[in-house]
Design a protein around this motif. Structure first.
Motif, PDB file in Angstrom:
ATOM      1  N   GLU A   1       0.816  -1.221   0.000  1.00  0.00           N
ATOM      2  CA  GLU A   1       0.000   0.000   0.000  1.00  0.00           C
ATOM      3  C   GLU A   1       0.847   1.266   0.000  1.00  0.00           C
ATOM      4  O   GLU A   1       0.371   2.317  -0.432  1.00  0.00           O
ATOM      5  CB  GLU A   1      -0.945   0.001   1.213  1.00  0.00           C
ATOM      6  CG  GLU A   1      -2.025  -1.064   1.097  1.00  0.00           C
ATOM      7  CD  GLU A   1      -3.166  -0.862   2.098  1.00  0.00           C
ATOM      8  OE1 GLU A   1      -3.213   0.201   2.764  1.00  0.00           O
ATOM      9  OE2 GLU A   1      -4.010  -1.773   2.211  1.00  0.00           O
ATOM     10  N   VAL A   2       2.096   1.163   0.498  1.00  0.00           N
ATOM     11  CA  VAL A   2       2.968   2.346   0.466  1.00  0.00           C
ATOM     12  C   VAL A   2       3.134   2.812  -0.981  1.00  0.00           C
ATOM     13  O   VAL A   2       2.988   4.000  -1.298  1.00  0.00           O
ATOM     14  CB  VAL A   2       4.350   2.029   1.093  1.00  0.00           C
ATOM     15  CG1 VAL A   2       5.305   3.216   0.904  1.00  0.00           C
ATOM     16  CG2 VAL A   2       4.203   1.713   2.577  1.00  0.00           C
ATOM     17  N   GLU A   3       3.398   1.853  -1.864  1.00  0.00           N
ATOM     18  CA  GLU A   3       3.582   2.231  -3.265  1.00  0.00           C
ATOM     19  C   GLU A   3       2.259   2.617  -3.937  1.00  0.00           C
ATOM     20  O   GLU A   3       2.264   3.285  -4.968  1.00  0.00           O
ATOM     21  CB  GLU A   3       4.284   1.110  -4.036  1.00  0.00           C
ATOM     22  CG  GLU A   3       5.743   0.990  -3.624  1.00  0.00           C
ATOM     23  CD  GLU A   3       6.564   0.133  -4.571  1.00  0.00           C
ATOM     24  OE1 GLU A   3       7.237   0.702  -5.444  1.00  0.00           O
ATOM     25  OE2 GLU A   3       6.529  -1.106  -4.431  1.00  0.00           O
ATOM     26  N   GLY A   4       1.146   2.212  -3.334  1.00  0.00           N
ATOM     27  CA  GLY A   4      -0.142   2.693  -3.827  1.00  0.00           C
ATOM     28  C   GLY A   4      -0.234   4.202  -3.688  1.00  0.00           C
ATOM     29  O   GLY A   4      -0.715   4.901  -4.587  1.00  0.00           O
ATOM     30  N   LYS A   5       0.254   4.720  -2.557  1.00  0.00           N
ATOM     31  CA  LYS A   5       0.272   6.176  -2.347  1.00  0.00           C
ATOM     32  C   LYS A   5       1.327   6.827  -3.236  1.00  0.00           C
ATOM     33  O   LYS A   5       1.105   7.889  -3.817  1.00  0.00           O
ATOM     34  CB  LYS A   5       0.549   6.488  -0.881  1.00  0.00           C
ATOM     35  CG  LYS A   5      -0.572   6.027   0.048  1.00  0.00           C
ATOM     36  CD  LYS A   5      -0.406   6.646   1.443  1.00  0.00           C
ATOM     37  CE  LYS A   5      -1.559   6.247   2.349  1.00  0.00           C
ATOM     38  NZ  LYS A   5      -1.402   4.883   2.884  1.00  0.00           N
ATOM     39  N   VAL A   6       2.499   6.180  -3.341  1.00  0.00           N
ATOM     40  CA  VAL A   6       3.579   6.728  -4.173  1.00  0.00           C
ATOM     41  C   VAL A   6       3.131   6.831  -5.634  1.00  0.00           C
ATOM     42  O   VAL A   6       3.438   7.805  -6.322  1.00  0.00           O
ATOM     43  CB  VAL A   6       4.852   5.858  -4.059  1.00  0.00           C
ATOM     44  CG1 VAL A   6       5.908   6.311  -5.069  1.00  0.00           C
ATOM     45  CG2 VAL A   6       5.431   5.920  -2.651  1.00  0.00           C
ATOM     46  N   ALA A   7       2.392   5.839  -6.097  1.00  0.00           N
ATOM     47  CA  ALA A   7       1.973   5.829  -7.507  1.00  0.00           C
ATOM     48  C   ALA A   7       1.106   7.046  -7.823  1.00  0.00           C
ATOM     49  O   ALA A   7       1.266   7.674  -8.869  1.00  0.00           O
ATOM     50  CB  ALA A   7       1.215   4.541  -7.820  1.00  0.00           C
ATOM     51  N   LEU A   8       0.197   7.387  -6.911  1.00  0.00           N
ATOM     52  CA  LEU A   8      -0.646   8.567  -7.143  1.00  0.00           C
ATOM     53  C   LEU A   8       0.186   9.845  -7.041  1.00  0.00           C
ATOM     54  O   LEU A   8      -0.045  10.806  -7.782  1.00  0.00           O
ATOM     55  CB  LEU A   8      -1.808   8.586  -6.142  1.00  0.00           C
ATOM     56  CG  LEU A   8      -2.787   7.401  -6.283  1.00  0.00           C
ATOM     57  CD1 LEU A   8      -3.822   7.430  -5.156  1.00  0.00           C
ATOM     58  CD2 LEU A   8      -3.489   7.416  -7.639  1.00  0.00           C
ATOM     59  N   GLY A   9       1.158   9.847  -6.125  1.00  0.00           N
ATOM     60  CA  GLY A   9       2.083  10.987  -6.013  1.00  0.00           C
ATOM     61  C   GLY A   9       2.948  11.120  -7.258  1.00  0.00           C
ATOM     62  O   GLY A   9       3.223  12.228  -7.728  1.00  0.00           O
ATOM     63  N   TRP A  10       3.385   9.981  -7.784  1.00  0.00           N
ATOM     64  CA  TRP A  10       4.155   9.989  -9.040  1.00  0.00           C
ATOM     65  C   TRP A  10       3.348  10.684 -10.145  1.00  0.00           C
ATOM     66  O   TRP A  10       3.868  11.528 -10.870  1.00  0.00           O
ATOM     67  CB  TRP A  10       4.482   8.546  -9.467  1.00  0.00           C
ATOM     68  CG  TRP A  10       4.977   8.442 -10.876  1.00  0.00           C
ATOM     69  CD1 TRP A  10       6.275   8.594 -11.299  1.00  0.00           C
ATOM     70  CD2 TRP A  10       4.193   8.219 -12.064  1.00  0.00           C
ATOM     71  NE1 TRP A  10       6.334   8.470 -12.677  1.00  0.00           N
ATOM     72  CE2 TRP A  10       5.085   8.236 -13.169  1.00  0.00           C
ATOM     73  CE3 TRP A  10       2.840   7.997 -12.292  1.00  0.00           C
ATOM     74  CZ2 TRP A  10       4.648   8.052 -14.482  1.00  0.00           C
ATOM     75  CZ3 TRP A  10       2.409   7.817 -13.604  1.00  0.00           C
ATOM     76  CH2 TRP A  10       3.304   7.839 -14.672  1.00  0.00           C
ATOM     77  N   ALA A  11       2.064  10.302 -10.243  1.00  0.00           N
ATOM     78  CA  ALA A  11       1.231  10.869 -11.311  1.00  0.00           C
ATOM     79  C   ALA A  11       1.132  12.389 -11.165  1.00  0.00           C
ATOM     80  O   ALA A  11       1.323  13.131 -12.136  1.00  0.00           O
ATOM     81  CB  ALA A  11      -0.160  10.234 -11.289  1.00  0.00           C
ATOM     82  N   LYS A  12       0.874  12.851  -9.942  1.00  0.00           N
ATOM     83  CA  LYS A  12       0.746  14.302  -9.741  1.00  0.00           C
ATOM     84  C   LYS A  12       2.046  15.012 -10.110  1.00  0.00           C
ATOM     85  O   LYS A  12       2.035  16.095 -10.692  1.00  0.00           O
ATOM     86  CB  LYS A  12       0.391  14.600  -8.280  1.00  0.00           C
ATOM     87  CG  LYS A  12      -1.066  14.306  -7.992  1.00  0.00           C
ATOM     88  CD  LYS A  12      -1.438  14.676  -6.571  1.00  0.00           C
ATOM     89  CE  LYS A  12      -2.887  14.305  -6.316  1.00  0.00           C
ATOM     90  NZ  LYS A  12      -3.188  14.162  -4.894  1.00  0.00           N
TER      91      LYS A  12
END
Lengths: 101, 425
Positions: B406-417
């Protein structure tokens, strides 16, 4: 040629690690490979959860990268990415971000 | 016929002078000239912005893009899975216009005269350029699936492989499907845009079914011998999370489609679905071939890795999914952004009469959602190798996630932004 200029040039050649002269914008170009995640010129989007790098202390950035590379610092992805750059390249990247205000 | 002269453009772009303070003080030889960028996706938008940023406003940039707004392919599978909306993955071009002084034209480039250095526009008129950035994406090889040759068949059997109206339409088809239905997803032989994308889509549709239509099935018809990207992690997600929902079939190339009955036709078999989703085989957008750019395998543009310039057509720099990739390099939005920076740096040097950077580096990260919260990644770093004249993957670097998390779940959305801001902010 003044000794200091010569030393600087030699230093630059060592950093490039090739027979060809390094591009004067090498640090900028290398740092831009991090900007997808860490923001243009290290200014990450606020609240997006990824570390901004602009204006951080160079030594601190380098230590963090070294710890990612060695595996001392746990990471999801940075341990894999840091290993893709030479120490000289990481030094240029850290220097570039430290200089961003 | 309107022929845009550089001088006229400079007059039009009065904002440029006012912008100078944004770029800080200039040093050395300043690059100048007019660069036309065709395509406002991950490659083209990034190139347009970085040409302005790094030339400190010295280079005038015109961006030609068909659509009024940018819609992101990365994260679009979350729209198909019902977790995000199209608005969440849509970003306007306003900052490129107002903050960076880029002339953004909503139009389509219909032809390029590489000798005269002009671009013809669909709505009429031409643009002249000193250098051209071509970031046109992919076009589909409809002739390889004859049943999808016609527009009405394409309207029924969706690809949703270019984010936008098709993304929403596929979501609607899934919502309309009754519980107990079959969603079949056809994956073409690699290389295609976004190697892990189809497997992520299978996961997110399965996740939606699991919650809302638990008797339904996801059938993956993969033309490849095996899962092309993040294989172990995707198979584990299907086993752990979607047992009895996802059925994966390898070596299952879809040769044709009966659009009326939503049936995929394979060499020795057929697969009838309620929602059939065909990701067609792809090649560099037709404009590349029409321009006479050298293609490899008749599909992908051959480029010089120090400049991204076409191997046979000087002055045209090609980015993103349209190029023949270097070894192990995926066709991804992240990589297109990196191509764009390599090209922008090279173009600025060339327009200032300097050699391009002899040691370029590009890197890739790609996040895939296996459910609405858990993500897996693949990463790589590629350094220029003078011996092969390619950017080669660095051995010992890169890799995939140890496990979905789930950590990378948050990172993935941050990556997109962050990447949307890096190209359009």
């Amino acid at each position: 040629m003044k000794p200091l200029t010569l030393a600087a040039l030699l230093g630059l050649a060592a950093v490039a690690g090739t027979a060809q002269a390094a591009d004067p914008n090498l640090a900028r170009n290398l740092a831009a490979t991090c900007a997808n995640c860490h923001g243009t010129n290290g200014r990450a989007v606020e609240g997006a959860g990824l570390d901004p790098l602009a204006g951080l202390d160079k030594a601190k950035i380098l230590q963090k990268l070294a710890d990612f590379k060695s595996g001392v610092k746990p990471a999801t992805i940075m341990h894999q990415i840091a290993k893709g750059y030479t120490d000289e390249q990481l030094d240029l990247i850290a220097g570039y971000y430290a200089a961003q205000k | 016929m309107m022929l845009m002269k550089r001088r006229d453009f400079l007059k039009a772009g009065a904002a440029a002078t006012a912008l100078a303070s944004l770029y800080g003080c200039a040093g050395g030889t300043r690059a100048s000239g007019h660069v036309v960028v065709v395509g406002g996706g991950f490659g083209g938008a990034t190139a347009a912005k970085y040409l302005r940023l790094w030339s400190e406003g010295g280079i005038q940039v015109t961006l030609v893009e068909r659509h009024a707004e940018f819609v992101s392919c990365p994260i679009s599978n979350l729209v198909i899975g019902g977790v995000k909306t199209l608005a969440d993955i849509t970003v306007p071009y306003d900052n490129l216009r107002n903050r960076w002084g880029i002339r953004v034209i909503q139009d389509e480039a219909t032809g390029i005269d590489a000798g005269k250095r002009t671009v013809k526009l669909a709505k009429g008129g031409e643009l002249s350029y000193d250098r051209l950035v071509l970031s046109p994406g992919v076009d589909f090889l409809w002739d390889q699936i004859p049943g999808l040759a016609k527009a009405d068949a394409q309207a029924r059997i969706l690809h949703a492989w270019k984010a936008g109206p098709q993304t929403v339409a596929l979501r609607q088809q899934l919502e309309s499907m009754a519980d107990g239905g079959v969603y079949a997803l056809s994956i073409p032989k690699a290389p295609y845009r976004c190697p892990p994308g189809p497997y992520e889509r299978a996961c997110l549709v399965a996740s939606y079914f699991k919650q809302h239509k638990p008797r339904s099935k996801v059938i993956v018809l993969d033309a490849n011998e095996e899962v092309v990207s993040k294989k172990g992690l995707f198979i584990k997600a299907w086993d752990d999370l979607y047992k009895g929902i996802v059925e994966y079939r390898h070596n299952s190339e879809v040769k044709d489609v009966d659009a009326g009955s939503a049936t995929a036709i394979l060499e020795f078999d057929k697969c009838k679905a309620d929602v059939l989703n065909v990701v067609p085989p792809q090649r560099a957008a037709d404009l590349a071939a029409r321009t006479g750019l050298k293609l490899i395998n008749n599909r992908w543009v051959d480029i010089n890795w120090l400049t991204m310039e076409s191997a046979n057509t000087p002055g045209i720099h090609v980015l993103g999914d349209a190029i023949f990739p270097a070894p192990t390099m995926p066709k991804s939005g992240h990589m297109a952004n990196q191509h764009a920076k390599l090209a922008a740096a090279a173009i600025i040097n060339l327009l200032a009469g300097q050699e391009p950077n002899p040691a370029p580096v590009v890197m890739n990260t790609c996040y895939s959602f296996v459910d609405p919260k858990n993500v897996i990644h693949v990463a790589s770093v590629h350094q220029y190798d003078p011996a092969t004249r390619l950017v080669q993957p660095v051995k010992g670097a890169g890799g995939v996630s140890a496990a979905r998390n789930e950590v990378e779940g948050k990172v993935a959305l941050g990556w997109a932004k962050n990447i949307w801001a890096d190209m359009l902010g």
